[in-house]
Motif scaffolding. Structure first.
Motif, PDB file in Angstrom:
ATOM      1  N   ARG A 128      33.522  43.600  30.432  1.00  0.00           N
ATOM      2  CA  ARG A 128      34.162  43.113  31.420  1.00  0.00           C
ATOM      3  C   ARG A 128      34.483  41.754  31.433  1.00  0.00           C
ATOM      4  O   ARG A 128      34.388  41.010  32.645  1.00  0.00           O
ATOM      5  CB  ARG A 128      33.488  43.567  33.018  1.00  0.00           C
ATOM      6  CG  ARG A 128      33.278  44.951  33.074  1.00  0.00           C
ATOM      7  CD  ARG A 128      32.294  45.523  34.188  1.00  0.00           C
ATOM      8  NE  ARG A 128      32.885  45.058  35.720  1.00  0.00           N
ATOM      9  CZ  ARG A 128      32.580  44.361  36.497  1.00  0.00           C
ATOM     10  NH1 ARG A 128      31.286  43.615  36.246  1.00  0.00           N
ATOM     11  NH2 ARG A 128      33.131  43.840  37.555  1.00  0.00           N
ATOM     12  N   ARG A 131      38.367  39.641  34.309  1.00  0.00           N
ATOM     13  CA  ARG A 131      38.464  40.333  35.723  1.00  0.00           C
ATOM     14  C   ARG A 131      39.890  40.152  36.322  1.00  0.00           C
ATOM     15  O   ARG A 131      40.452  39.017  36.102  1.00  0.00           O
ATOM     16  CB  ARG A 131      37.513  39.746  36.551  1.00  0.00           C
ATOM     17  CG  ARG A 131      35.893  39.842  35.698  1.00  0.00           C
ATOM     18  CD  ARG A 131      35.032  40.783  36.138  1.00  0.00           C
ATOM     19  NE  ARG A 131      33.698  40.682  35.244  1.00  0.00           N
ATOM     20  CZ  ARG A 131      32.928  39.828  35.522  1.00  0.00           C
ATOM     21  NH1 ARG A 131      32.728  39.278  36.684  1.00  0.00           N
ATOM     22  NH2 ARG A 131      31.736  39.539  34.417  1.00  0.00           N
ATOM     23  N   ASP A 184      39.341  45.790  37.188  1.00  0.00           N
ATOM     24  CA  ASP A 184      39.180  45.111  38.753  1.00  0.00           C
ATOM     25  C   ASP A 184      37.926  45.514  39.129  1.00  0.00           C
ATOM     26  O   ASP A 184      37.017  46.037  38.418  1.00  0.00           O
ATOM     27  CB  ASP A 184      40.163  45.953  39.726  1.00  0.00           C
ATOM     28  CG  ASP A 184      39.971  47.289  39.689  1.00  0.00           C
ATOM     29  OD1 ASP A 184      39.078  47.893  39.464  1.00  0.00           O
ATOM     30  OD2 ASP A 184      40.981  48.047  40.562  1.00  0.00           O
ATOM     31  N   LYS A 185      37.431  45.298  40.328  1.00  0.00           N
ATOM     32  CA  LYS A 185      36.162  45.364  40.814  1.00  0.00           C
ATOM     33  C   LYS A 185      35.513  46.821  40.760  1.00  0.00           C
ATOM     34  O   LYS A 185      34.484  47.059  40.752  1.00  0.00           O
ATOM     35  CB  LYS A 185      35.933  44.849  42.145  1.00  0.00           C
ATOM     36  CG  LYS A 185      36.531  45.315  43.369  1.00  0.00           C
ATOM     37  CD  LYS A 185      36.108  44.794  44.607  1.00  0.00           C
ATOM     38  CE  LYS A 185      36.866  45.361  45.813  1.00  0.00           C
ATOM     39  NZ  LYS A 185      37.767  46.243  45.702  1.00  0.00           N
TER      40      LYS A 185
END
Ligand SMILES: Nc1ncnc2c1ncn2[C@@H]1O[C@H](COP(=O)(O)OP(=O)(O)OP(=O)(O)O)[C@@H](O)[C@H]1O
Ligand SMILES: [Mg+2]
Length: 296
Positions: A128, A131, A184-185
């Motif tokens: 990750r 982001r 994305d989150k």
């Protein structure tokens, strides 16, 4: 004999640059539009290997617009456009991820390895590290030239680059090759502009140089002349006057952000020219357009 001496002289001329850039970080964005033929891609891969072997810490970020379009045509996914911009729906995003992360990325990785470099391919999803947030609405112009707000689907902007994984790879001798996909989150992939991704990565790595390799010889004026240097005020004027358009807008904007974010030099150069990268780094020829630091 003279020819041999000339060859030695060329190496000597490169010495000050090699010394200056030893152990410094360069981020090179290789545009999908510059990947025009095999010979050119091979020569790019060899140039990258050479940089690494003279002690420059190289990171490659690639694009792939034309390659994505080709695959969408091949699998028969029709795109919807809004305000002239492609909408990335879920089916399109699957193709984007396949083409960028699987196709283009692995092709570049393979070529660099073939020439003796230790390339490793990754996208923002790995660890990750890149982001992003989805772009809610983007300003565009409709068919009549009226300004409209459009939803581009799974398109995002980079919100944060966690450079640790890149630092680790580089320190271990690897050349990271990065596909412009952010996460994305919620863990969903987002298509991000490769120039913008390269700019954010260059800032996060405190790079000495960001080189954007494209399919024109630099930023051009309304009369088609190449600007050897460009600052933010002039860039905004050219964008407002529709002289800088399309894919050149994110390039110029990310270049300005990068120089103002600590990257020492940013150059937009013609990737269709053989060895453009080496010429830019090891000579004073001043190819392409250099982006000047200044107020944003
Ligand atoms: N003022 C300008 N000077 C030079 N090029 C411009 C200008 N305005 C618009 N352009 C366009 O920008 C294009 C380069 O951006 P583009 O996004 O098409 O390529 P890329 O970023 O190299 O590839 P990819 O998007 O696949 O990574 C040029 O081919 C040119 O048509
Ligand atoms: Mg582009």
């Amino acid at each position: 004999m003279d020819e041999l001496v000339e060859k030695a002289q060329v190496l000597h001329e490169a010495l000050p640059y090699i010394r200056r850039f030893h152990q410094r970080t360069f981020v090179v964005k290789y545009g999908g539009h510059a990947m025009v033929d095999e010979a050119l891609k091979e020569s790019f891969a060899r140039d990258v290997c050479l940089l690494r072997y003279v002690g420059i810490r190289v990171v490659v970020v690639h694009g792939g617009g034309p390659q994505i379009n080709q695959m969408l045509d091949r699998v028969g996914i029709a795109s919807t456009f809004s305000g002239g911009l492609r909408v990335t729906d879920d089916a399109t995003m699957d193709v984007v991820e396949m083409v960028l992360g699987g196709g283009v990325n692995q092709e570049i990785v393979g070529m660099i390895c073939q020439h003796g470099g230790r390339a490793v391919g990754l996208s923002g999803k790995d660890d990750r590290f890149m982001r992003g947030t989805r772009l809610e609405k983007v300003r565009a112009k409709d068919a009549r030239g009226e300004p409209v707000l459009v939803d581009l689907g799974r398109v995002g902007e980079v919100s944060h680059v966690e450079a640790g994984i890149l630092e680790n790879l580089i320190s271990s001798g690897f050349i990271p090759v990065i596909a412009p996909i952010a996460v994305d989150k919620d863990g969903h992939s987002l298509n991000v502009n490769a120039d913008t991704a390269a700019g954010s990565i260059a800032s996060a790595l405190n790079a000495a140089k960001l080189v954007l390799m494209t399919d024109v010889d630099g930023v051009k004026t309304a009369t088609g002349e190449r600007l050897s240097s460009l600052g933010s005020a002039e860039a905004e004027e050219l964008i407002a006057g529709n002289v800088i358009t399309g894919g050149m807008i994110p390039k110029v904007r990310c270049a300005l952000d990068a120089v103002n974010g600590g990257v020492e030099k940013v150059h937009i150069i013609d990737g269709r020219r053989l060895h453009a990268l080496l010429l830019e780094i090891f000579t004073d020829l001043g190819v392409g357009t250099e982006i000047r630091r200044g107020k944003v």
